[in-house]
Design an enzyme around this catalytic site. Structure first.
Site, short mmCIF file in Angstrom:
data_model
loop_
_atom_site.label_atom_id
_atom_site.label_comp_id
_atom_site.label_asym_id
_atom_site.label_seq_id
_atom_site.Cartn_x
_atom_site.Cartn_y
_atom_site.Cartn_z
N ARG A 1 5.87 31.31 16.23
CA ARG A 1 5.06 31.80 17.35
C ARG A 1 5.04 33.33 17.44
NH1 ARG A 1 3.52 28.80 22.03
NH2 ARG A 1 3.29 26.64 21.39
N ARG B 1 -7.60 36.88 23.33
CA ARG B 1 -7.62 35.56 23.96
C ARG B 1 -8.65 35.53 25.10
NH1 ARG B 1 -7.48 31.49 26.44
NH2 ARG B 1 -5.75 30.11 26.94
N ASP C 1 -3.02 25.41 15.92
CA ASP C 1 -2.11 24.60 16.73
C ASP C 1 -1.93 23.24 16.08
OD1 ASP C 1 -0.76 24.84 19.55
OD2 ASP C 1 -1.41 22.77 19.30
N ARG D 1 1.11 35.10 23.49
CA ARG D 1 0.89 35.77 24.77
C ARG D 1 1.85 36.90 25.10
NH1 ARG D 1 0.39 30.06 27.67
NH2 ARG D 1 2.19 29.94 26.28
N TYR E 1 2.40 13.74 21.49
CA TYR E 1 1.32 14.31 22.33
C TYR E 1 0.15 13.35 22.46
CZ TYR E 1 3.84 18.71 22.31
OH TYR E 1 4.81 19.67 22.51
O1 CP3 Z 1 2.31 32.29 15.69
C1 CP3 Z 1 2.44 31.08 15.35
O2 CP3 Z 1 3.53 30.51 15.24
C2 CP3 Z 1 1.16 30.32 14.96
C3 CP3 Z 1 0.50 29.60 15.97
C4 CP3 Z 1 1.06 28.34 16.58
C5 CP3 Z 1 0.70 27.95 17.90
N1 CP3 Z 1 1.22 26.71 18.14
C6 CP3 Z 1 -0.13 28.75 18.81
C7 CP3 Z 1 -0.19 28.42 20.25
C8 CP3 Z 1 1.88 27.33 16.07
C9 CP3 Z 1 2.59 27.25 14.71
C10 CP3 Z 1 1.95 26.30 17.06
C11 CP3 Z 1 2.69 25.04 16.86
C12 CP3 Z 1 2.85 24.12 17.99
N2 CP3 Z 1 1.94 23.82 18.97
C13 CP3 Z 1 3.98 23.30 18.18
C14 CP3 Z 1 5.18 23.24 17.27
C15 CP3 Z 1 6.13 24.35 17.49
C16 CP3 Z 1 6.87 24.28 18.81
O3 CP3 Z 1 6.66 25.21 19.62
O4 CP3 Z 1 7.64 23.34 19.03
C17 CP3 Z 1 3.75 22.53 19.34
C18 CP3 Z 1 4.71 21.52 19.95
C19 CP3 Z 1 2.45 22.86 19.83
C20 CP3 Z 1 1.72 22.26 20.99
C21 CP3 Z 1 1.37 23.25 22.01
N3 CP3 Z 1 0.45 24.26 21.85
C22 CP3 Z 1 1.86 23.34 23.33
C23 CP3 Z 1 2.90 22.42 23.94
C24 CP3 Z 1 1.21 24.41 23.95
C25 CP3 Z 1 1.31 24.81 25.41
C26 CP3 Z 1 2.54 25.57 25.70
C27 CP3 Z 1 2.23 27.03 25.68
O5 CP3 Z 1 3.02 27.81 25.11
O6 CP3 Z 1 1.18 27.38 26.26
C28 CP3 Z 1 0.35 25.01 22.98
C29 CP3 Z 1 -0.53 26.19 23.18
C30 CP3 Z 1 -0.38 27.31 22.21
N4 CP3 Z 1 -0.26 27.18 20.85
C31 CP3 Z 1 -0.40 28.71 22.52
C32 CP3 Z 1 -0.29 29.40 21.31
C33 CP3 Z 1 -0.30 30.90 21.10
C34 CP3 Z 1 -0.59 29.30 23.91
C35 CP3 Z 1 -2.02 29.12 24.31
C36 CP3 Z 1 -2.65 30.30 25.04
O7 CP3 Z 1 -2.87 31.38 24.44
O8 CP3 Z 1 -2.98 30.12 26.22
#
Ligand code: CP3
Length: 346
Positions: A27, A40, A77, A31, A153
């Site tokens: 990640r 974004r 994602d 944000r 999910y």
């Molecule tokens: O920089 C990186 O690592 C690449 C991008 C990336 C994202 N999600 C971007 C993202 C990666 C590799 C993921 C993987 C992901 N997504 C996982 C596995 C890793 C982990 O954290 O356990 C999971 C479980 C998800 C599912 C997911 N996506 C959730 C639960 C959420 C909401 C929680 C949150 O942080 O908002 C997301 C949204 C998400 N994925 C965001 C980002 C940058 C935030 C969204 C936003 O900008 O509003």
């Protein structure tokens, strides 16, 4: 694409011990960076950002420009795969993902592999754009969620604390739940294969919820599907290293490392360094496992933990990373402090 021996990330993943381990952060785009929030807000929704190759490429590169990580991870994602299968996926502001749940074999009729590539095509274009734009020393990582984690999910309809819906299905109707897992195995193989064809040099499988299953379930729903994905990808793209991240697997990390065929394992924060060095790093490279909250706390606590991890894994191949993703309240200056130390070799 064949591994290019010059890149530090690829050298570590091929088993080489480097005095200065390569680093990247799960990640690393997101944000906590003001330049991410800016893009974004231009994109509209989170999925719009994921499906805009130009903007998704830009946010992938943002942390590389700031911190010079050895690897960039595709900005996307894990829930793109259910979207590609035809499930309704939305990201609600402040709420996280919301999906129209699938909870039985008959619900699977709503999903299909037909049209999958068309629905996720912008992701492949993002990968090729990033591959073209990256500095020559930086490795491009493609990724997907592992079937179990993606299924949580899909069945819960979003995030969960107790995983009642997905477990009730997996325990009560393993055959039917197995059909969902099979569909995810197939989709994941062709999705990752296309990412490699577009320019991904390394793949990572995120099994973020591996740790909520008892041993038999872990073997059946985490190890087994991962083994099938890795086997198929290795047959097609033998030179592309695959990193597995079975978060929370505890001592089952050993079985996962031995049985899935992954080239490296990513360690969560709770895995003891000495145990991992002895049990895992003697047979494959390890990645991890700094507590991401140390990037919020900073100071001496962060410095001590960096030292402990670098020293603990100095005897073999290691990719420095976190035990989970960078969290939203992380001050960018603290990431800078970490990056400066790692670029200097400690
Ligand atoms: O920089 C990186 O690592 C690449 C991008 C990336 C994202 N999600 C971007 C993202 C990666 C590799 C993921 C993987 C992901 N997504 C996982 C596995 C890793 C982990 O954290 O356990 C999971 C479980 C998800 C599912 C997911 N996506 C959730 C639960 C959420 C909401 C929680 C949150 O942080 O908002 C997301 C949204 C998400 N994925 C965001 C980002 C940058 C935030 C969204 C936003 O900008 O509003």
């Amino acid at each position: 694409m064949a591994a290019m021996p010059g890149k530090r990330m690829l050298r570590a993943l091929s088993g080489e011990r480097l005095d200065k381990p390569p680093f990247w952060l799960m990640r690393q785009a997101g944000r906590y960076l003001p330049e991410y929030r800016e893009i974004r807000s231009q994109a509209g929704g989170f999925l719009d950002l994921c499906f805009s190759p130009k903007l998704a490429c830009e946010v992938t590169l943002q942390p590389i420009r700031r911190y010079g990580m050895d690897a960039a991870i595709l900005f996307s994602d894990i829930l793109i795969v259910p979207h590609g299968l035809g499930q309704k996926v939305a990201f609600k502001e402040g709420e996280g993902p919301v999906l129209n749940p699938v909870r039985s074999a008959s619900d699977l009729g709503q999903l299909s592999l037909d049209g999958f590539h068309e629905r996720v095509a912008p992701v492949y274009e993002t990968v090729s754009r990033i591959a073209e734009a990256l500095p020559k020393e930086t490795t491009l990582i493609g990724f997907a969620g592992s079937p179990w984690t993606v299924a949580t999910y899909m069945a819960e309809g979003g995030g969960s604390k107790e995983f009642v819906a997905v477990k009730r299905w997996a325990y009560g109707d393993p055959e039917g739940f197995g059909q969902l897992i099979d569909m995810l195995v197939e989709a994941t193989i062709s999705y990752l294969s296309r990412q490699v064809e577009a320019g991904a040099e390394v793949l990572q499988l995120f099994d973020s919820w591996a740790g909520v299953l008892p041993e038999p379930g872990f073997r059946r729903w985490c190890i087994e599907p991962t083994r099938r994905i890795v086997g198929a990808l290795k047959a097609k793209h033998p030179g592309v290293p695959i990193i597995g991240f079975p978060r929370g697997a505890g001592t089952l990390y050993a079985a996962y490392a031995a049985e899935t065929g992954v080239d490296a394992v990513s360690l969560d924060t709770a895995v003891p360094v000495a145990w991992a060095a002895e049990t895992l790093q003697t047979t494959l490279p390890v990645q991890g496992n700094l507590d991401p909250i140390l990037l919020v706390a900073g100071g001496e606590a962060l410095d001590r933990e960096i030292d402990r991890i670098l020293n603990g894994f100095s005897g073999g191949p290691h990719v420095f990373n976190l035990g989970h993703g960078v969290t939203q309240t992380t001050p960018p200056e603290i990431v800078d402090r970490l990056a400066r130390r790692l670029r200097a070799g400690g």
